[in-house]
Design a protein around this motif. Structure first.
Motif, PDB file in Angstrom:
ATOM      1  N   ALA A 199       0.676  -1.315  -0.013  1.00 38.54           N
ATOM      2  CA  ALA A 199       0.322   0.030   0.006  1.00 38.54           C
ATOM      3  C   ALA A 199       0.924   1.386  -0.081  1.00 38.54           C
ATOM      4  O   ALA A 199       0.586   2.331  -0.582  1.00 38.54           O
ATOM      5  N   ALA A 200       2.024   1.249   0.803  1.00 44.05           N
ATOM      6  CA  ALA A 200       2.915   2.311   0.695  1.00 44.05           C
ATOM      7  C   ALA A 200       3.409   2.739  -0.694  1.00 44.05           C
ATOM      8  O   ALA A 200       3.506   3.810  -1.060  1.00 44.05           O
ATOM      9  N   LEU A 201       3.864   1.463  -1.359  1.00 46.70           N
ATOM     10  CA  LEU A 201       4.298   1.823  -2.612  1.00 46.70           C
ATOM     11  C   LEU A 201       3.105   2.345  -3.546  1.00 46.70           C
ATOM     12  O   LEU A 201       3.558   3.076  -4.370  1.00 46.70           O
ATOM     13  N   ALA A 202       1.946   1.847  -3.506  1.00 48.71           N
ATOM     14  CA  ALA A 202       0.891   2.459  -4.465  1.00 48.71           C
ATOM     15  C   ALA A 202       0.600   3.663  -4.037  1.00 48.71           C
ATOM     16  O   ALA A 202      -0.001   4.339  -5.188  1.00 48.71           O
ATOM     17  N   VAL A 203       0.961   4.286  -2.891  1.00 40.61           N
ATOM     18  CA  VAL A 203       0.351   5.769  -2.642  1.00 40.61           C
ATOM     19  C   VAL A 203       1.677   6.474  -2.963  1.00 40.61           C
ATOM     20  O   VAL A 203       1.472   7.984  -2.803  1.00 40.61           O
ATOM     21  N   GLY A 204       2.840   5.809  -3.497  1.00 38.62           N
ATOM     22  CA  GLY A 204       3.854   6.779  -4.133  1.00 38.62           C
ATOM     23  C   GLY A 204       5.254   6.714  -3.174  1.00 38.62           C
ATOM     24  O   GLY A 204       6.141   7.456  -3.715  1.00 38.62           O
ATOM     25  N   MET A 205       5.350   5.817  -2.265  1.00 40.47           N
ATOM     26  CA  MET A 205       6.466   5.814  -1.598  1.00 40.47           C
ATOM     27  C   MET A 205       7.635   4.873  -2.194  1.00 40.47           C
ATOM     28  O   MET A 205       7.120   4.077  -2.854  1.00 40.47           O
ATOM     29  N   SER A 206       8.647   5.453  -2.198  1.00 38.25           N
ATOM     30  CA  SER A 206       9.804   4.863  -3.096  1.00 38.25           C
ATOM     31  C   SER A 206      10.084   3.297  -2.317  1.00 38.25           C
ATOM     32  O   SER A 206       9.996   3.256  -1.113  1.00 38.25           O
ATOM     33  N   ALA A 207      10.638   2.529  -3.012  1.00 38.29           N
ATOM     34  CA  ALA A 207      10.989   1.119  -2.456  1.00 38.29           C
ATOM     35  C   ALA A 207      11.969   1.254  -1.406  1.00 38.29           C
ATOM     36  O   ALA A 207      11.970   0.656  -0.341  1.00 38.29           O
ATOM     37  N   ASP A 208      12.993   2.147  -1.750  1.00 37.70           N
ATOM     38  CA  ASP A 208      13.961   2.424  -0.579  1.00 37.70           C
ATOM     39  C   ASP A 208      13.484   2.883   0.497  1.00 37.70           C
ATOM     40  O   ASP A 208      14.151   2.386   1.752  1.00 37.70           O
ATOM     41  N   GLU A 209      12.458   3.789   0.587  1.00 40.13           N
ATOM     42  CA  GLU A 209      12.014   4.190   1.560  1.00 40.13           C
ATOM     43  C   GLU A 209      11.149   3.216   2.476  1.00 40.13           C
ATOM     44  O   GLU A 209      11.343   2.945   3.669  1.00 40.13           O
ATOM     45  N   VAL A 210      10.508   2.615   1.778  1.00 37.90           N
ATOM     46  CA  VAL A 210       9.583   1.197   2.292  1.00 37.90           C
ATOM     47  C   VAL A 210      10.594   0.375   2.948  1.00 37.90           C
ATOM     48  O   VAL A 210      10.372  -0.217   4.204  1.00 37.90           O
ATOM     49  N   ALA A 211      11.798   0.007   2.395  1.00 37.00           N
ATOM     50  CA  ALA A 211      12.459  -0.879   2.895  1.00 37.00           C
ATOM     51  C   ALA A 211      13.464  -0.479   4.293  1.00 37.00           C
ATOM     52  O   ALA A 211      13.622  -0.933   5.340  1.00 37.00           O
TER      53      ALA A 211
END
Ligand SMILES: NC(=O)c1ccc[n+]([C@@H]2O[C@H](COP(=O)([O-])OP(=O)(O)OC[C@H]3O[C@@H](n4cnc5c(N)ncnc54)[C@H](O)[C@@H]3O)[C@@H](O)[C@H]2O)c1
Length: 367
Positions: A348-360
């Motif tokens: 969901a975080a990726l879907a709303v525009g957060m980068s993969a690095d930030e999610v990691a």
């Protein structure tokens, strides 16, 4: 019971303040103003802290899907559409329930402090989550409150004697503040078990308690798959005809009285949005001529807690106490979030525009 007992010792945990920061960051990335993101994070993390994981951060994927559907609206505020003195009608405009319910309670609290009582009818709110959160807001202001809620157009519960889904899990909540002590908070769904708890049991291939479900023909079953695989069955109302009656009054008080909508053939939802309507009656205890009220309440609680324990029971809890026990444990040791739920939140975080690095980076905090 709270979901505390569902958490395995192997379930990874994250500190509540870190989880709060992650949830805020997700919603700010989605476009929420900082205050909105903060209120959503306050609510979802508090639900996890109190042990109600079914209404905590695990709701983020569904909220993100509702946003993508064009249902959930960001940065909208509660609007008082009719002010009749002791009665306020408030439109939620499908804004974040965590915002519009907070604002509706603020308005009701201010009015009850001025004139002794206020009935607030909030309609058209996107999911308002754990209702105890709103009762606690009133209790912090020293006010008693009663809340009747419907889940408009999203039936999961069969009527008493019925064999298909006609009613939401319509929660009822009441709170009583006690100076110098935590408030008494009663807060439950009117279904025998919460829907989210059938999902946990289904994922863990476990049965649910007897009497909690009927299959698509109305036959009692303990197999949670009837809630997650066609042909679909239903939850039962708690307490037979009494729970059904309370669910029905929650539906009418919240969905009809304040100009919202009730569940019927014309209103069945087809999206990821959960729409709640809530009637809250907020009362200033100081408006009564009752100098002994606090002593009487305390005496009653002490009286029931002094009962000898029934076989198999370790403790008698007052309303709201199990949540406080879980909160203390999770504040000390972190909030458990299972791997599947974390993966869904990351998606969901990726879907709303957060980068993969930030999610990691955020995911590294779950240990
Ligand atoms: N927004 C919505 O659409 C919606 C719909 C349904 C439910 N909910 C929320 O879901 C949450 C979970 O509901 P639930 O029905 O699973 O709650 P639950 O069955 O865990 O019951 C919780 C209530 O019972 C009390 N309690 C629990 N165990 C106790 C014990 N052993 N002794 C004495 N008291 C005890 C708690 O203090 C609390 O007041 C609630 O916060 C509710 O508001 C929200």
């Amino acid at each position: 019971m709270t979901d505390n007992n569902l958490a395995r010792s192997s379930t990874p945990r994250i500190a509540a303040d870190q989880l709060h920061a992650y949830v805020s960051a997700i919603w700010e990335r989605a476009g929420s103003a900082p205050r909105e993101a903060e209120l959503v994070a306050d609510h979802l993390v508090a639900a996890n802290l109190t042990g109600h994981d079914s209404h905590g951060v695990g709701m983020i994927p569904r909220y993100a899907a509702s946003l993508a559907d064009g249902q959930l609206q960001l940065n909208l505020h509660a609007e008082v559409v009719k002010d009749a003195g002791a009665v306020l009608t408030v439109e939620g405009h499908k804004g974040f329930g965590q915002v519009v319910a907070f604002e509706a309670m603020e308005a009701g609290i201010a009015r009850a402090q001025r004139i002794g009582i206020c009935a607030v009818g909030l309609r058209g709110a996107h999911h308002i989550g754990r209702i105890g959160h709103w009762a606690e807001q009133c209790a912090r202001a020293g006010l008693v409150s009663f809340h009747f809620v419907n889940v408009a157009g999203d039936p999961l519960v069969a009527p008493f004697g019925g064999a298909d889904r006609r009613i939401g899990t319509n929660p009822f909540c009441a709170a009583y503040p006690r100076p110098g002590k935590p408030p008494l908070v009663l807060d439950f769904a009117t279904s025998t078990v919460a829907y989210g708890k059938t999902r946990v049991a289904y994922n863990q291939r476990k049965q649910v308690p007897a009497g909690a479900l009927v299959d698509h023909e109305g036959v009692p079953t303990a197999d949670p798959k009837v809630m997650h695989e066609a042909p679909f069955g239903s939850l039962t109302p708690f307490g037979g005809h009494k729970g059904f009656g309370l669910a029905a009054m929650c539906e009418i008080f919240s969905g009809a009285l304040a100009g919202g909508f009730t569940t019927h053939a014309d209103t069945l939802g087809t999206t990821n949005a959960i729409i709640n309507c809530m009637l809250s009656v907020i009362v200033d205890p100081a408006a009564f001529d009752a100098p002994d009220a606090q002593a009487e309440a305390d005496a009653f609680i002490a009286w029931v807690k002094a009962s000898p324990l029934a076989v198999g029971t370790e403790r008698i809890y007052e309303p709201g106490e199990p949540e406080r026990v879980t909160r203390a444990e999770r504040e000390a040791n972190g909030v458990p979030v299972d791997a599947a739920t974390w993966t869904q939140i990351s998606a969901a975080a990726l879907a709303v525009g957060m980068s993969a690095d930030e999610v990691a980076r955020w995911s590294a905090l779950l240990q």
